[in-house]
Write a protein that holds these residues in place. Structure first.
Motif, short mmCIF file in Angstrom:
data_model
loop_
_atom_site.label_atom_id
_atom_site.label_comp_id
_atom_site.label_asym_id
_atom_site.label_seq_id
_atom_site.Cartn_x
_atom_site.Cartn_y
_atom_site.Cartn_z
N CYS A 128 -2.03 53.60 55.17
CA CYS A 128 -2.78 52.97 54.61
C CYS A 128 -2.66 51.58 55.62
CB CYS A 128 -2.67 52.57 53.03
SG CYS A 128 -1.67 51.61 52.73
N CYS A 133 1.86 48.52 54.18
CA CYS A 133 3.28 47.92 54.56
C CYS A 133 3.76 47.70 55.92
CB CYS A 133 4.59 48.89 54.22
SG CYS A 133 4.41 50.38 55.18
N CYS A 155 7.31 52.05 51.76
CA CYS A 155 5.85 52.31 52.44
C CYS A 155 5.88 53.78 51.73
CB CYS A 155 5.95 53.12 53.82
SG CYS A 155 4.90 54.13 54.57
N ARG A 156 4.37 53.51 51.18
CA ARG A 156 3.85 54.25 50.17
C ARG A 156 3.21 56.07 50.50
NH1 ARG A 156 7.04 54.23 44.86
NH2 ARG A 156 6.20 52.62 44.36
N CYS A 157 3.81 55.49 51.87
CA CYS A 157 2.22 56.83 52.62
C CYS A 157 3.35 57.89 53.87
CB CYS A 157 1.19 55.81 53.60
SG CYS A 157 0.47 54.54 52.77
S1 FES Z 1 1.56 52.89 55.43
FE1 FES Z 1 0.90 52.86 53.60
S2 FES Z 1 1.75 52.11 52.24
FE2 FES Z 1 2.98 52.52 53.99
#
Ligand code: FES
Ligand code: FES
Length: 159
Positions: A101, A104, A136-138
């Motif tokens: 996304c 971060c 980082c959530r992803c």
């Molecule tokens: S790439 Fe989405 S929060 Fe790190």
């Protein structure tokens, strides 16, 4: 509310900015200078999305008042590339798929930049420790860590 005129160097350019006494460095960058690469994730010092270099050290810009930065030097993600050429850390994050996304990413880039300035050949443990404040959530971090290693290897001169 009182206002203060501060002068600081941002990404190599001297800027003079009028800021209210309660404005954070993060909000000054985003709202006064349109440097929106630096992200507001939590506004509470927890996520690292707002990380910038302040006088050579990475800081959470949501936790610093703009008035404290009078006379300071600030580097934001916008200052990492030069003459249209991305920094090796930016190139490596793209190549390794360390950006999803992207929220971060500016903070990660600045923390990685700070690490490689301090420690040009970091171990995986050093990288993970340097990024501990960047949530980082992803990505699950694996690709980010790999990218920082890759960038470090590019910075080390080949014997
Ligand atoms: S790439 Fe989405 S929060 Fe790190
Ligand atoms: S926005 Fe500053 S640490 Fe989350």
């Amino acid at each position: 509310m009182s206002f203060h005129r501060i002068t600081l160097k941002i990404n190599g350019s001297t800027e003079m900015v009028d800021v209210p006494s309660n404005m954070t460095l993060l909000m000054m960058l985003r709202e006064k200078l349109a440097l929106t690469g630096t992200k507001n994730g939590c506004y509470a010092g927890e996520c690292g999305a707002c990380t910038v270099m302040l006088n050579g050290e990475p800081v959470n810009s949501c936790m610093v008042l703009a008035v404290e930065c009078d006379g300071a030097e600030v580097l934001t993600v916008e200052g990492l590339s030069h003459e249209g050429k991305l920094d090796p850390i930016q190139e490596a994050l793209i190549k390794e798929g360390g950006v999803q996304c992207g929220f971060c990413t500016p903070g990660v880039l600045i923390s990685a930049h700070a690490l490689l300035n301090r420690l040009p050949e970091p171990s995986e443990a050093d990288i993970r420790e340097a990024l501990v404040g960047n949530l980082c959530r992803c990505t699950g971090y694996v690709r980010i860590v790999k990218a920082v290693k890759e960038a470090a290897s590019q910075r080390v001169p080949v014997a």
